[in-house]
Write a protein that holds these residues in place. Structure first.
Motif, short mmCIF file in Angstrom:
data_model
loop_
_atom_site.label_atom_id
_atom_site.label_comp_id
_atom_site.label_asym_id
_atom_site.label_seq_id
_atom_site.Cartn_x
_atom_site.Cartn_y
_atom_site.Cartn_z
N ALA A 29 53.14 139.93 38.46
CA ALA A 29 52.01 139.22 38.02
C ALA A 29 51.67 137.92 39.03
O ALA A 29 50.68 138.03 39.60
CB ALA A 29 52.06 138.85 36.74
N LEU A 30 52.83 137.25 39.44
CA LEU A 30 52.83 135.95 40.05
C LEU A 30 52.49 136.13 41.45
O LEU A 30 51.61 135.82 42.13
CB LEU A 30 54.06 135.47 40.05
N VAL A 34 47.69 137.68 39.30
CA VAL A 34 47.05 138.24 38.10
C VAL A 34 48.01 138.00 36.88
O VAL A 34 48.98 137.47 37.09
CB VAL A 34 47.01 139.75 38.00
N GLY A 35 47.61 138.11 35.53
CA GLY A 35 48.24 137.77 34.19
C GLY A 35 49.42 138.69 33.98
O GLY A 35 49.12 140.02 34.38
N VAL A 36 50.40 138.24 33.37
CA VAL A 36 51.43 139.20 32.88
C VAL A 36 51.01 140.20 32.06
O VAL A 36 51.05 141.38 32.04
CB VAL A 36 52.75 138.55 32.22
N ARG A 37 49.84 140.00 31.12
CA ARG A 37 49.28 140.82 30.34
C ARG A 37 48.70 141.89 31.09
O ARG A 37 48.64 143.24 30.47
CB ARG A 37 48.33 140.30 29.38
N PHE A 38 48.30 141.70 32.07
CA PHE A 38 47.38 142.64 32.92
C PHE A 38 48.06 143.81 33.54
O PHE A 38 47.91 144.90 33.32
CB PHE A 38 46.58 141.90 34.11
N VAL A 39 49.27 143.04 33.90
CA VAL A 39 50.40 144.11 34.57
C VAL A 39 51.02 144.97 33.45
O VAL A 39 51.19 146.37 33.64
CB VAL A 39 51.53 143.16 35.34
N LEU A 51 39.27 146.81 38.66
CA LEU A 51 39.75 147.33 40.00
C LEU A 51 40.36 146.42 40.93
O LEU A 51 41.26 146.53 41.76
CB LEU A 51 38.60 148.26 40.48
N VAL A 52 39.47 145.05 40.97
CA VAL A 52 40.04 144.21 41.95
C VAL A 52 41.56 143.85 41.54
O VAL A 52 42.29 143.57 42.61
CB VAL A 52 39.01 142.77 42.05
N GLN A 53 41.95 143.67 40.31
CA GLN A 53 43.10 143.29 39.86
C GLN A 53 44.11 144.48 40.33
O GLN A 53 45.27 144.11 40.67
CB GLN A 53 43.42 142.78 38.58
N VAL A 54 43.76 145.69 40.13
CA VAL A 54 44.60 146.67 40.33
C VAL A 54 44.84 146.80 41.80
O VAL A 54 45.73 146.89 42.20
CB VAL A 54 43.96 148.02 39.94
N LEU A 55 43.97 146.49 42.66
CA LEU A 55 43.96 146.58 44.02
C LEU A 55 44.91 145.32 44.59
O LEU A 55 45.97 145.58 45.43
CB LEU A 55 42.65 146.27 45.00
N VAL A 57 47.62 144.32 42.52
CA VAL A 57 48.92 144.71 42.38
C VAL A 57 49.37 145.62 43.22
O VAL A 57 50.47 145.55 43.85
CB VAL A 57 48.87 145.26 40.96
N ILE A 58 48.63 146.75 43.63
CA ILE A 58 48.98 147.66 44.71
C ILE A 58 49.59 146.89 46.12
O ILE A 58 50.66 147.21 46.48
CB ILE A 58 47.97 148.50 44.90
N ASP A 59 48.73 146.05 46.42
CA ASP A 59 49.06 145.24 47.60
C ASP A 59 50.17 144.49 47.45
O ASP A 59 51.18 144.10 48.14
CB ASP A 59 47.91 144.50 47.79
N ALA A 60 50.53 143.80 46.17
CA ALA A 60 51.65 143.09 46.04
C ALA A 60 52.95 144.03 45.96
O ALA A 60 54.06 143.56 46.28
CB ALA A 60 51.59 142.28 44.79
N LEU A 61 52.81 145.16 45.93
CA LEU A 61 53.83 146.17 45.85
C LEU A 61 54.08 146.82 47.23
O LEU A 61 55.07 147.45 47.47
CB LEU A 61 53.69 147.18 44.84
#
Length: 79
Positions: A29-30, A34-39, A51-55, A57-61
């Motif tokens: 999340a950090l 994004v927030g932990v709840r979102f993850v 969608l923007v938050q999903v993207l 997370v995908i980028d952070a991975l």
């Protein structure tokens, strides 16, 4: 390559990638901003995620989102 057809499959794929990278949900999340709840909800397959938050997370991975089979999906942006 992983084929995603449902929110649940997306959540499972992202959870698997996070665990392979030895990241906790708070660490991801950090990194994604994004927030932990979102993850937590994303990994659970909640279908109402943003969608923007999903993207993010995908980028952070270290992943990318690729569309195939759609007219024009093979074109590069700005082409």
């Amino acid at each position: 390559m992983t084929f995603i057809h449902t929110p649940e499959q997306l959540g499972q794929a992202l959870r698997s990638a996070r665990k392979q990278l030895a990241l906790t949900q708070p660490q991801l999340a950090l990194a994604a901003g994004v927030g932990v709840r979102f993850v937590v909800e994303l990994e659970a397959g909640k279908p109402t995620v943003r969608l923007v938050q999903v993207l993010r997370v995908i980028d952070a991975l270290g992943g990318t989102l690729q569309l195939t089979g759609l007219p024009g999906a093979e074109e590069q942006p700005g082409a």
